[in-house]
Write an enzyme that holds these catalytic residues in place. Structure first.
Site, short mmCIF file in Angstrom:
data_model
loop_
_atom_site.label_atom_id
_atom_site.label_comp_id
_atom_site.label_asym_id
_atom_site.label_seq_id
_atom_site.Cartn_x
_atom_site.Cartn_y
_atom_site.Cartn_z
CG ASP A 67 37.13 28.19 -20.96
OD1 ASP A 67 37.47 29.24 -20.38
OD2 ASP A 67 37.45 27.07 -20.55
CG ASN A 136 37.16 16.50 -16.13
OD1 ASN A 136 38.04 17.36 -16.30
ND2 ASN A 136 35.94 16.63 -16.59
CG HIS A 138 38.29 20.26 -17.96
ND1 HIS A 138 37.04 20.45 -17.41
CD2 HIS A 138 39.08 21.14 -17.31
CE1 HIS A 138 37.11 21.40 -16.50
NE2 HIS A 138 38.33 21.85 -16.43
CD GLU A 143 34.18 19.09 -19.10
OE1 GLU A 143 35.22 18.57 -18.65
OE2 GLU A 143 33.44 19.83 -18.42
P1 PGA Z 1 40.93 25.73 -11.47
O1 PGA Z 1 40.28 25.16 -12.79
O2 PGA Z 1 42.10 26.55 -11.91
O3 PGA Z 1 39.86 26.55 -10.83
O4 PGA Z 1 41.36 24.55 -10.65
C1 PGA Z 1 41.12 24.63 -13.77
C2 PGA Z 1 40.28 23.99 -14.83
O5 PGA Z 1 39.21 23.45 -14.51
O6 PGA Z 1 40.70 23.99 -15.99
#
Ligand code: PGA
Length: 244
Positions: A67, A136, A138, A143
């Protein structure tokens, strides 16, 4: 689904890096799907060390990032393009022509999404995709929603995601509200999936993704439908799982 619980973030990272290295040793021109975020940083450090000390070569590897924010210059310090070059690509021998990251700074993001899917197909699909997970649930920037998006698409970031990512920006107002992300379908088409999570903050999302109902309200739950998923956790992230 294979679940491996490690004792620490550093063990999670080295187990993950070893799995990536094994794929590359078996197939030097492997196609990898790569995440950004805090979770994979240790794995990238390990892979860089393997490159520098053990001659692991990325020369023929192709990568597709999951992404990218919409609206940041490609070399903006908070772009995922910058993150990847700074934390990984500039330290290894990958051919720059084989690096693919969605361009979120384009006039036509929709066209960019379609092109990205074409590039993945042209590369022969992704051998191994590495994912983190949001609090959450995702995966990539898919999302919680009422459907599983099939292919690379434009997404409006959840308020919780904007808040979580604000730590990297001067203020929450600077965090982009939109991003380009591979879809759940793009992820499910990958031949192998590796999910990484560490820390207790992720325990509930991990529990629901791996052992809860399969629902787009918890996008990571789609992984239960894939036939080759390896999950590597530390004890904090695994703390709510029922392990037999
Ligand atoms: P993080 O993010 O590795 O910074 O915890 C993971 C994500 O939001 O997919």
């Amino acid at each position: 689904m294979k679940i491996k619980v490690t004792n620490s973030y550093s063990e999670m990272s080295s187990v993950a890096a070893s799995k990536v290295a094994k794929i590359i040793e078996e197939k030097p021109n492997a196609v990898l799907g790569l995440p950004t975020g805090n979770t994979p940083l240790g794995m990238y450090h390990e892979l860089i060390a393997m490159h520098q000390k053990a001659n692991l070569s990325f020369e023929k590897v192709t990568t597709f990032n999951l992404d990218e924010y919409i609206g940041l210059e490609r070399d903006h310090i908070n772009s995922y393009n910058y993150f990847m070059f700074h934390n990984f690509f500039k330290h290894i021998d990958i051919d720059k022509a084989n690096i693919n990251i969605p361009n979120g700074n384009t006039e036509d993001p929709k066209e960019e999404c379609a092109e990205y899917e074409k590039k993945i197909a042209k590369a022969g699909g992704i051998d191994l995709i590495i994912l983190g997970i949001g609090v959450n649930g995702h995966i990539a920037f898919n999302e919680p929603s009422d459907h599983f998006p099939a292919s690379t698409h434009i997404v409006t970031l959840d308020q919780s995601t904007v808040q979580a990512n604000a730590r990297f920006f001067m203020s929450v107002d600077e965090v982009p509200r939109f991003a380009i992300t591979m879809g759940i379908g793009s992820i499910m088409h990958c031949r192998k999936i590796m999910l990484l999570a560490n820390g207790e903050a992720k325990a509930q999302a991990v529990k629901e993704a791996l052992q809860g109902p399969i629902t787009p309200a918890l996008p990571g739950s789609a992984l239960q439908l894939h036939k080759d998923v390896t999950v590597i956790l530390d004890t904090g992230a695994a703390s709510r799982l029922t392990l037999t």
